[in-house]
Design a protein around this motif. Structure first.
Motif, PDB file in Angstrom:
ATOM      1  N   VAL A  88     -41.637  -7.523  48.608  1.00  0.00           N
ATOM      2  CA  VAL A  88     -41.565  -6.874  49.917  1.00  0.00           C
ATOM      3  C   VAL A  88     -41.603  -5.371  49.702  1.00  0.00           C
ATOM      4  N   SER A 141     -41.554  -0.105  52.998  1.00  0.00           N
ATOM      5  CA  SER A 141     -41.950   0.268  54.362  1.00  0.00           C
ATOM      6  C   SER A 141     -41.614  -0.820  55.376  1.00  0.00           C
ATOM      7  N   GLU A 142     -41.420  -2.065  54.905  1.00  0.00           N
ATOM      8  CA  GLU A 142     -41.023  -3.158  55.788  1.00  0.00           C
ATOM      9  C   GLU A 142     -39.512  -3.227  55.969  1.00  0.00           C
ATOM     10  N   ARG A 169     -34.880  -1.138  59.277  1.00  0.00           N
ATOM     11  CA  ARG A 169     -35.569  -2.012  60.222  1.00  0.00           C
ATOM     12  C   ARG A 169     -34.578  -3.039  60.782  1.00  0.00           C
TER      13      ARG A 169
END
Length: 409
Positions: free
Chosen positions: A183, A186-187, A220
């Motif tokens: 992963v 940026s996620e 996030r």
């Protein structure tokens, strides 16, 4: 070993996750440290535990109160952080830990631009081969084997990737994790630069010409941190003050399927990899006058990049002996050292700055002598000696490691 409790810590605001670099001077830039050191979680959880118990924090800081779980600032109690990782909550509500990439994995892109994961192979070199190699490649590695990555042409490794729990299971089993188990950062989060103003304490207003910038971290949705603790009963829900300025984070219980190595198979194979899951603050027994740091003269105690339990033998080899696990250290992949410090709230002063082996450092152990029970004990207790260890840093979660199968070439 006492019962373990796991909590998911999800930020409710941007976080100021400061490292050990000073900022605040005109024009300075404060970089964020992601993830923060495990001491950040330890401090937040302990502060919440004291607040729930109605403890006078000033009296506790002065050492006048001995909490049954937290002890005192100078003599910590049984509370110990055993795991601290980035984590994310899935659509089904399950929380999975995310792991920093081990140093023996190289992520790059092939000729078609597709992501690929490769692993260096520990390679034994004769003295003549070492001399020929040292004439072409500068290396400070004193171990008999070197991690070698064979390439047809030079390539630039990719950065910013984190390993999922499924990928970590593959890694512990001796496999290179599949591309789908990575992963990108940026996620998981975004950087939100903030401008600060220096203050004039006497005038009680903004000081002229004192602008500085600091990185705020905006996680996030569903991304946070996972902390596992032994020796304490943690609050199940509520909020924590986390990071600089005490920004709010939600605390919730989490049932986590933690990846575990196959201790019986590792014991039978008599070789393994030791992988740091938190930064390592090590002391190593070396001959008098010799330091593990590039052969420089030193007190013969600080090991730098060498794990606790390593000793140098008369034949020049390095042996590992800790918590009933013995072996020969033959190879290592250790990134550039980092410096760990922090702020001591009880003393209201900075903590001592210490050089640390980074999370993800890998050590290959051969000629392993250990039972499955001893291997499990080593992971549970961490890379600390029974006595004489820094009890504060132990409680904060440093020197934690896992074991993985020796990866086949």
């Amino acid at each position: 070993m006492s019962a373990l409790e796991t909590r998911f810590i999800e930020p409710l605001d941007v976080l100021f996750l400061r490292g050990n670099k000073l900022f605040g001077d005109p024009g300075s830039y404060g970089e964020a440290l992601i993830p923060p050191w495990p001491s950040a979680a330890a401090g937040a959880l302990r502060a919440r535990r004291l607040a729930d118990a109605g403890v006078d924090l000033a009296a506790f800081a002065r050492g006048e109160i001995d909490h049954p779980e937290l002890g005192t600032p100078k003599r910590p109690g049984p509370f110990t952080v055993t795991d601290f990782h980035l984590a994310r909550r899935g659509a089904d509500g399950a929380v999975e830990p995310l792991y920093a990439p081990p140093a023996d994995l190289v992520i790059s892109r092939d000729d078609g631009g597709q992501l690929q994961v490769r692993a260096p192979t520990p390679t034994s070199l004769t003295m003549d081969e070492r001399q020929k190699l040292s004439a072409r490649i500068l290396s400070s590695a004193p171990l008999p084997w070197l991690p070698v990555l064979a390439e047809r042409q030079r390539g630039k490794p990719e950065s910013g990737y984190w390993l999922t729990a499924a990928g970590w299971r593959e890694y512990l089993a001796g496999l290179a994790p599949a591309v789908g188990h990575w992963v990108h950062a940026s996620e998981l989060w975004a950087i939100d630069p903030r401008v600060g103003l220096g203050l004039d304490a006497e005038a009680r207003c903004a000081a002229d010409g004192k602008l500085f910038t600091v990185q705020a971290v905006a996680m996030r949705h569903g991304v946070g941190f996972l902390a596992r603790v032994e020796g304490a009963s943690l609050p199940k829900t509520g909020t924590l003050r986390l990071g600089g300025d005490g920004r709010a984070a939600a605390l919730t219980p989490a049932e986590v399927a933690w990846p575990e190595p196959d201790y019986a198979a590792i014991a039978a194979a008599r070789r393994c990899r030791l992988v740091l899951t938190t930064p390592g603050l090590f002391s190593t027994l070396l001959p008098p006058g010799e330091s593990a740091l590039s052969g420089a003269e030193g007190p013969g105690v600080r090991g730098g990049w060498l794990p606790t339990g390593i000793s140098r033998h008369g034949d020049g080899g390095y042996r590992f002996d800790l918590h009933g696990v013995k072996g020969r250290l033959v190879c290592a992949a250790v990134p550039r050292a980092e410096v760990v410090s922090g702020w001591d709230l009880a003393q209201w002063q900075p903590k001592p700055a210490q050089r640390a082996a980074p999370t993800g450092s890998v050590y290959w152990l051969d000629e392993l002598e250990a039972t499955p029970e001893a291997l499990c004990k080593l992971v549970e207790r961490g890379l600390w000696t029974e006595t004489g260890a820094d009890s504060s840093r132990r409680a904060e979660g440093f020197n934690r490691a896992s074991l993985a199968h020796w990866m086949s070439p």
